[in-house]
Design an enzyme around this catalytic site. Sequence first.
Site, short mmCIF file in Angstrom:
data_model
loop_
_atom_site.label_atom_id
_atom_site.label_comp_id
_atom_site.label_asym_id
_atom_site.label_seq_id
_atom_site.Cartn_x
_atom_site.Cartn_y
_atom_site.Cartn_z
CE LYS A 93 18.03 96.01 -8.47
NZ LYS A 93 18.65 94.68 -8.52
N GLY A 94 15.79 96.53 -15.45
CA GLY A 94 15.79 97.41 -16.62
C GLY A 94 14.54 97.27 -17.46
CG ASP A 154 5.14 86.54 -16.49
OD1 ASP A 154 4.33 86.22 -17.38
OD2 ASP A 154 4.94 87.43 -15.65
CG ASP A 157 10.75 80.29 -9.56
OD1 ASP A 157 11.77 79.77 -9.05
OD2 ASP A 157 10.34 81.43 -9.27
CG MET A 160 15.18 80.40 -5.03
SD MET A 160 16.07 81.10 -6.42
CE MET A 160 17.08 82.31 -5.56
CG HIS A 184 20.65 83.92 -5.27
ND1 HIS A 184 20.11 84.40 -4.11
CD2 HIS A 184 20.03 84.59 -6.28
CE1 HIS A 184 19.23 85.35 -4.39
NE2 HIS A 184 19.15 85.47 -5.70
CB ILE A 185 23.35 77.39 -3.67
CG1 ILE A 185 24.48 78.04 -2.86
CG2 ILE A 185 23.69 75.95 -4.02
CD1 ILE A 185 24.78 77.37 -1.56
NE ARG A 218 18.77 83.18 -10.10
CZ ARG A 218 18.28 84.36 -9.69
NH1 ARG A 218 17.10 84.43 -9.14
NH2 ARG A 218 18.99 85.45 -9.83
O1 F6P Z 1 11.99 84.00 -10.35
C1 F6P Z 1 13.11 83.27 -10.08
C2 F6P Z 1 13.63 83.53 -8.70
O2 F6P Z 1 14.72 82.67 -8.55
C3 F6P Z 1 12.63 83.38 -7.57
O3 F6P Z 1 12.41 82.06 -7.18
C4 F6P Z 1 13.27 84.23 -6.51
O4 F6P Z 1 12.32 84.74 -5.59
C5 F6P Z 1 13.87 85.34 -7.29
O5 F6P Z 1 14.13 84.85 -8.57
C6 F6P Z 1 15.13 85.91 -6.65
O6 F6P Z 1 15.52 87.02 -7.37
P1 F6P Z 1 16.86 87.83 -7.10
O7 F6P Z 1 17.97 87.11 -7.79
O8 F6P Z 1 16.61 89.17 -7.67
O9 F6P Z 1 17.11 87.86 -5.62
#
Ligand code: F6P
Length: 363
Positions: free
Chosen positions: A76-77, A118, A142, A184, A287-288, A290
């Site tokens: 967000k920044g 990106d 991704d 994701m 988010h698991i 990540r």
């Molecule tokens: O771009 C990486 C990603 O994990 C996407 O696959 C997913 O849509 C997005 O980030 C989720 O973002 P946030 O953590 O802001 O919900």
Amino acid sequence: MKKLLICTGGGDCPGLNAVIRGIFKSAKKTKEWEIYGSIEAFNGVMAEPTQIIKLTKSKVGGIHVKGGTILKTTNKGNPLQFPVQDENGNIVFEDRTDSLAKKIKSLGFDAVINIGGDGSQKISKALFDLGVPIIGVPKTIDNDLSATDTTFGFQTAVQIATDSFDKLVTTAESHHRVMIMEVMGRDAGWIALHTAIAGGAEVCLIPEIPYDIEKVKEKIDSRYEKGRGFVNIVIAEGAKAKNGQVFGTEREMVSEHLRLGGVAFQLSAELKAAGCKPEIRETVLGHIQRGGTPVGYDRVLATMFGVKAFELVRDGKFGQMVSFKNNDYCSVSLEEAVKDYNVVDKEGFLVQGAKAMGMSFGD
Ligand code: F6P
């Protein structure tokens, strides 16, 4: 002593800490650099007072096994489109790159390493064009950056998704159910495709191949014709039906992205409406994928990205992004880095190979 600033931007990703440690350790060995970290991407630099920490051996020691980022992060920044409230309370976007570049210079940094996807590398490019000595390190679970063959975090996400998939197979088999697992993948279906192949899914639905619900149903029916079957489906969050739309929940004012998630339920409803008889259950991994410890492969990739990034700083080769191409750690210009996306080629060997194994993509 020269001063190096590290930033982590965008969504977090397993391996970010290993990059920070790789930079820190290789830079410290030269005895010529002090290393700093900006909290929450460039927000730490823009904040008054600044939120920048000095990295020390005790702060960085052993962090390569830890998920997330010790520097925190945000999507967000974006200084290119910084959200501010106008006098009527509406959110408007300002380009703050110029003042950010001036602030970085006034704080006396001799180099910046920006770790991000990106969006973050577009910021790196804009700052480089304004004279900031900057290096990019690619980051995205991704795996959708074309300038590098792979990015850290991706293998970890695939492993987490594959472990979850394996668990769903035993319960699908026991109950003769159709299991839909959502992973994701906003624009690129790499996590879904790799997980589907690793787990042996019957159906894999990805953004690059819009699906026909009748084709998906046909595949399911064929698995039940010979008795009491079961089906495991992997679907990427950005997958959509032919002539359909991406399934998102909300668009945040401060981000250009629609928040995705829940397409598994949409697919389930579409299948029921198409007359699919077996029971269906949905799992959204979210988010698991990540979080947590990076797998060994990602720790190696991330550590070497860190070492390579510092090497470029040491040699004064700014305006580059670290890359892993053809089994080699190299670099590409930031311009090259942000040019194209890396999406799944539907005619490519991975998709064709999966089809040869009997997998349906709903096309
Ligand atoms: O771009 C990486 C990603 O994990 C996407 O696959 C997913 O849509 C997005 O980030 C989720 O973002 P946030 O953590 O802001 O919900």
